[in-house]
Design a protein around this motif. Structure first.
Motif, PDB file in Angstrom:
ATOM      1  N   ASP A 519       0.811  -1.210   0.000  1.00 22.57           N
ATOM      2  CA  ASP A 519       0.000   0.000   0.000  1.00 22.57           C
ATOM      3  C   ASP A 519       0.848   1.265   0.000  1.00 22.57           C
ATOM      4  O   ASP A 519       0.309   2.374   0.047  1.00 22.57           O
ATOM      5  CB  ASP A 519      -1.011   0.001   1.156  1.00 22.57           C
ATOM      6  CG  ASP A 519      -0.384  -0.124   2.514  1.00 22.57           C
ATOM      7  OD1 ASP A 519      -0.271   0.878   3.222  1.00 22.57           O
ATOM      8  OD2 ASP A 519      -0.001  -1.254   2.869  1.00 22.57           O
ATOM      9  N   TYR A 522       1.355   1.095  -4.210  1.00 22.33           N
ATOM     10  CA  TYR A 522       0.150   1.498  -4.957  1.00 22.33           C
ATOM     11  C   TYR A 522       0.128   2.994  -5.264  1.00 22.33           C
ATOM     12  O   TYR A 522      -0.006   3.390  -6.434  1.00 22.33           O
ATOM     13  CB  TYR A 522      -1.080   1.051  -4.162  1.00 22.33           C
ATOM     14  CG  TYR A 522      -2.423   1.380  -4.758  1.00 22.33           C
ATOM     15  CD1 TYR A 522      -2.857   0.804  -5.941  1.00 22.33           C
ATOM     16  CD2 TYR A 522      -3.289   2.253  -4.105  1.00 22.33           C
ATOM     17  CE1 TYR A 522      -4.110   1.090  -6.476  1.00 22.33           C
ATOM     18  CE2 TYR A 522      -4.549   2.540  -4.610  1.00 22.33           C
ATOM     19  CZ  TYR A 522      -4.958   1.960  -5.802  1.00 22.33           C
ATOM     20  OH  TYR A 522      -6.195   2.242  -6.324  1.00 22.33           O
ATOM     21  N   ASN A 583      -4.706  -3.757  -4.682  1.00 21.65           N
ATOM     22  CA  ASN A 583      -3.558  -3.011  -5.200  1.00 21.65           C
ATOM     23  C   ASN A 583      -2.786  -3.818  -6.239  1.00 21.65           C
ATOM     24  O   ASN A 583      -2.410  -3.303  -7.301  1.00 21.65           O
ATOM     25  CB  ASN A 583      -2.613  -2.649  -4.048  1.00 21.65           C
ATOM     26  CG  ASN A 583      -3.203  -1.640  -3.090  1.00 21.65           C
ATOM     27  OD1 ASN A 583      -4.156  -0.935  -3.412  1.00 21.65           O
ATOM     28  ND2 ASN A 583      -2.646  -1.575  -1.890  1.00 21.65           N
ATOM     29  N   LEU A 587      -2.568  -2.709 -10.211  1.00 21.22           N
ATOM     30  CA  LEU A 587      -1.281  -2.301 -10.766  1.00 21.22           C
ATOM     31  C   LEU A 587      -0.791  -3.253 -11.851  1.00 21.22           C
ATOM     32  O   LEU A 587      -0.134  -2.820 -12.810  1.00 21.22           O
ATOM     33  CB  LEU A 587      -0.244  -2.166  -9.646  1.00 21.22           C
ATOM     34  CG  LEU A 587      -0.498  -1.009  -8.675  1.00 21.22           C
ATOM     35  CD1 LEU A 587       0.619  -0.939  -7.637  1.00 21.22           C
ATOM     36  CD2 LEU A 587      -0.625   0.325  -9.403  1.00 21.22           C
ATOM     37  N   LYS A 644     -12.099  -0.078  -4.644  1.00 22.86           N
ATOM     38  CA  LYS A 644     -10.843  -0.731  -5.015  1.00 22.86           C
ATOM     39  C   LYS A 644     -11.079  -2.195  -5.363  1.00 22.86           C
ATOM     40  O   LYS A 644     -10.559  -2.696  -6.385  1.00 22.86           O
ATOM     41  CB  LYS A 644      -9.819  -0.608  -3.883  1.00 22.86           C
ATOM     42  CG  LYS A 644      -8.502  -1.322  -4.185  1.00 22.86           C
ATOM     43  CD  LYS A 644      -7.444  -1.004  -3.148  1.00 22.86           C
ATOM     44  CE  LYS A 644      -6.998   0.412  -3.274  1.00 22.86           C
ATOM     45  NZ  LYS A 644      -5.959   0.792  -2.321  1.00 22.86           N
ATOM     46  N   ASN A 704      -9.857   5.876  -5.401  1.00 27.42           N
ATOM     47  CA  ASN A 704      -9.670   4.631  -6.154  1.00 27.42           C
ATOM     48  C   ASN A 704     -10.445   4.607  -7.471  1.00 27.42           C
ATOM     49  O   ASN A 704     -10.131   3.827  -8.385  1.00 27.42           O
ATOM     50  CB  ASN A 704     -10.087   3.433  -5.302  1.00 27.42           C
ATOM     51  CG  ASN A 704      -9.106   3.155  -4.181  1.00 27.42           C
ATOM     52  OD1 ASN A 704      -7.893   3.151  -4.395  1.00 27.42           O
ATOM     53  ND2 ASN A 704      -9.616   2.937  -2.967  1.00 27.42           N
TER      54      ASN A 704
END
Length: 824
Positions: A519, A522, A583, A587, A644, A704
């Protein structure tokens, strides 16, 4: 002749080519190599304070110019040595008494009876995460009394309280309140005692008393006393600083020094398309001297570096040496013990490997010795060398430019850390020496040979970055990006894993010291997605390996892989199941969107499938757990965390589509769209959307949501983002948009993400200008904090973190491959 003039004046030409940065940085980046080799100016003028590590510990670099025998100090200060009269636990443990339940009145007075209090060794704190804590304290409150025996009075002396605290602290000396921090967290802060406080320090028994309130997470309380040692000043006169300009890879200063102008540039050639260059542990300090009165002047420059650069604490013993090789002069300093990779933690500096100060041999005098000896030699133009080896000695280089109207040159600073990271039991070399076939001398030789070309490349990059960022988000936005660039990159270490994976491992600076925190990755990732997606993969590879190797067996992603620089297993005290899994999925899809293919995601398809199915089951309405904003504590039904999870499922669909798995892509996109429909109903509060589904009178930034826009996934109804943006505009304070309705603090990186949801540049700039104002006005002179108050000029916590790489997310808009699946 034109070519000669350009070469001589290359520095000034480079300086003028970039778009200037008007921001007054809270701290100015100078040397930015990695989390350990890091030097900053925390002051308006480069000569106001010593150069410091990002933690605030002094990493002295001294710069003086002699113009026709007149001396002008342009960098750093002549440090007055501070002697400990009551050490903090960094130096040694101390005896204290404490209670965790509220004591009686006047508990901080010497006369108070503390015989019933507990006796223990200070400092007090969360021993799992705070290396300086000697006694574990993990409850909400603590009161501590420390008796200090002094052998003399200190009237007329400059005495300082040194203290560390997490969070709120009040500290007294002999019953007099010295500091009341409020809601804050600091390590090794110092405050000068007033004359009244110093007068209270008597020969014999004295009392330091402290209170601390641990709001959430780590706790720490430590304090001690220091006194100044008298010493001679050789360089009391300063140059006059006329400007400072922070660009992405360079910081430019200008000074008036009698009849000459001195331009000084600090360069970290962090050009991310070249990983060997990013990893090369060498920075430049360039100088350009020009007469301002039409006359020639006799000019010398003196650069001095402290052995503090090579140790965690200045009390550690160091050894130094000098040598010459291939036309370069090397001055080298390192700890005497050389305990390689022996420590982990947050507020720590490296104490293995070797710091180097390097210059061309021609017209250079150099020395190793005591500060007074070396400074006296420069003042008196003595060219004699000092001893070859020294203990706790400083390093100095003097460049004699002769009688000139203009001249330019450089010195180089760097660090050979021998080994950089321990990765699941294996000590890894730095990336530049991953094949164990390179030497630090070879790296300096390359840096010297490539100097002119790199100055040109850095100037061109800085100018282009400022232009692109200005076009994307305005001048304030561009200036913040320039200030963030080196901070974000240098908060990582680049190494290669035994299996050949690229590892770009972050240090969670002044947060908890974790390595490879998901985190933190991210919010940091946009910078690396923009300039080199391979570095974005390097952020993720350790977490993928952790699961795929079987070392991490839970059905969601880990939080971290250790505490810097030891990456052996998760050390964070809890999990963030939805947060970290989301995350990683988002990504991985973002990397595919930048590269136009899902090859990287396909390599990790099995574990991504495990994580996405966890989110399908648990992501819509998250149970009581932490999100990346873990400082806010655990809470359930987090609407932004649900976003998210939903977009992570959509990201899996995106990756499936790029692989030609159309059925899988359609399945998970439909799941994501169904979740988004339910989310809109659960979170809807009329003119905005809630912080938590169960509390109607709440709100929060839905940062997000930005990936739905950037990757064109078309998951959430189009009216959600404009509604939120309009609501947020009415919630801004002087220094920005609060994170949510609970507190006035914010996260500056999330504001940029939230602002990127806006459809027009003008609205985007309305969110950015308050952040720029904060950085320009904050009274906390530290490398940029991402956790700040919106109604005062103070930061709440954190500094020098990589997450400011998230500022670059606006520049990703329009650069990502949109998803094309339309199945419903």
């Amino acid at each position: 002749m034109l070519l000669i003039l350009l070469a001589v004046n290359g520095f000034s030409q480079t300086k003028k080519s970039a778009l200037s940065n008007s921001i007054r940085p809270p701290a100015v980046p100078l040397i930015t190599i990695d989390p350990y080799t890091s030097g900053w100016s925390f002051a308006d003028h480069l000569y106001d304070e010593p150069v410091k590590h990002w933690t605030g510990k002094k990493f002295p670099l001294l710069g003086v110019i002699k113009v026709d025998n007149e001396l002008y100090r342009f960098m750093g200060t002549e440090e007055v040595e501070l002697l400990s009269i009551a050490s903090t636990s960094i130096e040694s443990g101390w005896d204290g008494k404490y209670v965790t339940n509220e004591p009686g009145e006047n508990w901080y007075q010497k006369s108070f009876d503390d015989s019933a209090w507990n006796s223990a060794t200070g400092a007090f704190g969360t021993t799992q995460n705070e290396p300086s804590a000697r006694t574990n304290w993990d409850s909400e409150y603590i009161w501590v009394r420390r008796h200090v025996t002094l052998d003399k009075n200190f009237s007329g002396k400059n005495v300082y309280l040194e203290y560390s605290h997490d969070d709120d602290a009040i500290i007294y000396v002999n019953g007099i309140e010295v500091v009341n921090t409020g809601n804050a967290c600091q390590k090794n802060a110092r405050i000068k005692l007033s004359d009244e406080m110093v007068a209270s320090l008597k020969k014999g028994d004295n009392l330091i008393a402290g209170y601390c309130y641990n709001r959430v997470g780590n706790g720490l309380l430590d304090f001690g006393l220091l006194v100044e040692k008298e010493s001679k000043k050789y360089f009391p006169n300063t140059a006059v600083q006329t400007s400072v300009d922070v660009q992405a890879t360079q910081t430019h200063y200008a000074f008036t020094c009698g009849g000459v102008e001195l331009n000084l540039t600090f360069t970290a050639p962090l050009l991310m398309e070249d990983l060997d260059l990013v990893s090369r542990p060498v920075n430049y300090i360039s100088y350009d001297v020009n007469s301002t009165d039409g006359k020639k002047h006799n000019v010398q420059l003196y650069f001095e570096a402290s052995p503090n650069w090579a140790v965690d604490q200045p009390t550690q013993e160091t050894e130094a040496e000098s040598f010459e090789k291939d036309g370069l002069v090397y001055l080298k300093s390192g700890s005497k013990t050389q305990d390689v990779l022996a420590k982990r933690g947050d507020d720590l500096r490296i104490d293995w490997g070797y710091f180097y100060l390097v210059s061309e041999k021609e017209n250079t005098a150099y020395g190793i010795g005591g500060e007074s000896t070396l400074r006296n030699n420069f003042v008196n133009s003595s060219g004699k060398k000092s001893k070859v080896n020294g203990l706790n000695d400083v390093l100095s280089v003097t460049r004699s430019l002769g009688s000139v109207s203009s001249a330019s040159g450089k010195v180089m600073v760097g660090y050979d850390d021998i080994y950089s990271i321990q990765y699941f039991g294996t000590n890894l070399r730095p990336y530049w020496n991953r094949a164990e076939d390179q030497t630090i001398e070879g790296q300096f030789a390359k840096a010297n040979n490539e100097y002119e070309s790199l100055m040109t490349r850095c100037a061109e990059f800085d100018q282009q970055m400022m232009k692109q960022a200005t076009a994307a988000g305005g001048k304030d936005y561009a200036e913040l990006c320039a200030l963030a660039y080196r901070q974000a990159i240098a908060a990582h270490k680049l190494v290669e894993a035994p299996n050949g994976d690229l590892l770009f491992l972050s240090k969670e600076n002044f947060s908890n010291g974790s390595i490879g925190t998901v985190d933190v990755t991210y919010p940091s990732a946009p910078l690396f997605l923009l300039y080199n997606p391979d570095l974005a993969k390097g952020l993720l590879n350790a977490i993928f390996y952790y699961s795929e190797s079987g070392k991490w067996t839970k059905p969601f992603a880990a939080h971290d892989v250790g505490t810097y620089p030891l990456a052996n297993s998760q050390t964070y005290g809890g999990d963030m199941p939805v947060e970290e899994s989301g995350n990683m999925l988002i990504l991985t899809a973002a990397i595919a969107a930048m590269e136009g293919n899902a090859e990287y995601g396909a390599r990790h398809w099995n574990v991504l499938t495990t994580w996405v199915n966890y989110l399908v089951e648990n992501g819509l309405d998250p149970e009581n757990q932490l999100c990346t904003d873990d400082f806010a504590g655990h809470f359930a039904h987090n609407a932004n965390l649900s976003v998210k999870a939903t977009l992570a499922i959509a990201s899996y669909s995106y990756l499936a589509e790029l692989q030609g798995l159309t059925t899988v892509a359609a399945k998970y996109k439909n799941i994501a769209r169904e979740m988004a429909t339910k989310w809109e109903q659960m979170a809807n509060a009329g003119d905005h959307y809630r912080l938590t589904f169960d509390k109607p009178d709440t709100w929060s930034q839905k940062y997000n949501l930005v990936w739905d826009k950037l990757m064109g996934m078309d998951i959430y109804p189009k009216e959600i983002a404009p509604k939120e943006i309009q609501y947020y505009l009415g919630k801004q304070n002087k220094y920005g948009l609060p994170l949510d309705n609970r507190e006035t603090y914010t996260k500056t990186d999330w504001i940029v993400w939230t602002a990127t949801l806006a459809d027009d540049k003008a609205t985007f700039e309305k969110f950015i200008s308050p952040i720029h104002l904060f950085m320009n006005e904050t009274s906390d002179r530290i490398p940029m904090s991402d956790w700040v108050f919106t109604d005062s000029d103070k930061h709440r916590g954190f500094q020098a973190r990589s997450v400011v790489g998230g500022y670059f997310i606006k520049m990703l808009d329009g650069k990502m491959t949109p998803q094309t699946t339309t199945s419903k």
